[in-house]
Design a protein around this motif. Sequence first.
Motif, mmCIF file in Angstrom:
data_model
loop_
_atom_site.group_PDB
_atom_site.id
_atom_site.type_symbol
_atom_site.label_atom_id
_atom_site.label_comp_id
_atom_site.label_asym_id
_atom_site.label_seq_id
_atom_site.Cartn_x
_atom_site.Cartn_y
_atom_site.Cartn_z
ATOM 1 N N GLU A 26 -46.045 -14.333 -26.178
ATOM 2 C CA GLU A 26 -46.043 -14.488 -24.847
ATOM 3 C C GLU A 26 -47.007 -15.483 -24.129
ATOM 4 O OE1 GLU A 26 -44.625 -12.238 -22.208
ATOM 5 O OE2 GLU A 26 -43.432 -11.778 -24.148
ATOM 6 N N LYS A 29 -46.670 -18.478 -20.247
ATOM 7 C CA LYS A 29 -45.691 -18.122 -19.330
ATOM 8 C C LYS A 29 -46.453 -17.743 -17.819
ATOM 9 C CE LYS A 29 -42.606 -15.618 -22.534
ATOM 10 N NZ LYS A 29 -42.211 -14.530 -22.963
ATOM 11 N N LEU A 31 -48.986 -16.240 -16.925
ATOM 12 C CA LEU A 31 -49.168 -14.622 -16.809
ATOM 13 C C LEU A 31 -50.686 -14.736 -16.158
ATOM 14 C CD1 LEU A 31 -47.581 -13.111 -19.981
ATOM 15 C CD2 LEU A 31 -46.834 -13.157 -17.718
ATOM 16 N N ASN A 33 -51.595 -11.216 -15.628
ATOM 17 C CA ASN A 33 -51.726 -10.205 -16.451
ATOM 18 C C ASN A 33 -51.162 -9.607 -17.364
ATOM 19 O OD1 ASN A 33 -52.220 -9.533 -12.813
ATOM 20 N ND2 ASN A 33 -53.707 -8.620 -14.099
ATOM 21 N N SER A 35 -48.546 -7.902 -19.619
ATOM 22 C CA SER A 35 -47.428 -7.241 -19.337
ATOM 23 C C SER A 35 -47.222 -5.685 -19.956
ATOM 24 C CB SER A 35 -46.007 -7.675 -19.789
ATOM 25 O OG SER A 35 -44.914 -7.102 -19.216
ATOM 26 N N ASN A 37 -44.463 -4.088 -20.184
ATOM 27 C CA ASN A 37 -43.070 -3.979 -21.004
ATOM 28 C C ASN A 37 -43.122 -4.370 -22.465
ATOM 29 O OD1 ASN A 37 -42.199 -3.121 -18.511
ATOM 30 N ND2 ASN A 37 -41.818 -5.177 -17.675
ATOM 31 N N ASN A 50 -52.251 -18.866 -20.632
ATOM 32 C CA ASN A 50 -51.849 -18.283 -19.523
ATOM 33 C C ASN A 50 -52.819 -18.142 -18.452
ATOM 34 O OD1 ASN A 50 -49.096 -17.197 -19.705
ATOM 35 N ND2 ASN A 50 -49.958 -16.089 -21.619
ATOM 36 N N ASP A 58 -56.333 -5.109 -17.390
ATOM 37 C CA ASP A 58 -55.817 -6.011 -18.709
ATOM 38 C C ASP A 58 -56.472 -5.003 -19.970
ATOM 39 O OD1 ASP A 58 -54.326 -7.935 -17.445
ATOM 40 O OD2 ASP A 58 -56.262 -8.993 -17.134
#
Length: 344
Positions: A26, A29, A31, A33, A35, A37, A50, A58
Amino acid sequence: MKLSAITFLWYLIVVILLFQQVACEESAKNLSNISLNLFQNVTKLSLKSNKITLEDHDKEILGRFINLTELYLNDNNITVLNNNSFYNLKNLITLDISNNCISTVHKAAFAGLNQLSVLNLSYNMIVQLDSDTFTSLESLRVLNLQYNFLKYFHIKSSFKLIKIVLAGNPWICSCDLLDLQIWLTTSNVTLENESNTTCTLPNMEKISIKMAAIQPADSLASIPHEDYSSFPVFFKELPLVGKSWTFLAGVLGFVLGTTLLIFTAVKCPAWYHYLISYRHRRLEENDSEMFEQEFSADMSPSPSISGTSSEEPIVVFEKVHACRDEEDGFIEDKYIDIYVNEER
């Protein structure tokens, strides 16, 4: 029979999946936080490059990845490592938090990481580390602290490492660095990039952290060189004897003695002038008779002046009072006034 074979194959696949590494990428990207998913059976999670700050939200999500063995949070926006930041990652072996903006690491930040072997905290802004920060990391073997803002680092002799990286920090050659120096020279740890791991002496010279001559009783050596010039001159000239009660009592006695001398020097002239400014005394009985004789002689009539009547003698007493504006420096005494009134 066919069903049993299919079931067996299914269980075999599950077992293989459980024991093999499951990676999740990951990175980069954008980000803010972590994710929700993500596959929670992941064993290797890369979240580098990130904008993650590792706040409470988190930390809660990370706690769900109980199978994690590798976690990469480098190149993010983490500023503080609070207590229990990785509290549920009991299988974590490698943790990389380099290239963040970490300035504060709380004492129990790494609590629960019993299997952690490699910890990378390099290229941050860490100023101070508590000596018990890494106590719970019994399996830690590699620690990277290079390029932070550390000036000293208290470390316990029981700390077991194979490799440590300390270069790029502004270490100060003081007694606060003594236990680290002893640990580096007596343990079997490898100091990586040793030639660039230097500390600064009071004269601003840099020397290898292992070769610096640090004295245990050097109580003033822990003061940074830029702050040492602000101390009074007499403190600089005192021997470095430590913070003993004898030393403190001597300094206190010196200050009190100096204050007493200054007070005496200021007040003594005032007492002296007060004592010599008063010279009067009461006239004794014999003194009054002697004074009467002297005063009678002064009151005898003076020779008459031609052109004047003998009935108008000029009395010296009256002439004296005629010139009263000119002060003769003597203070009038009340006994003189009494005597004159009686004569009249």
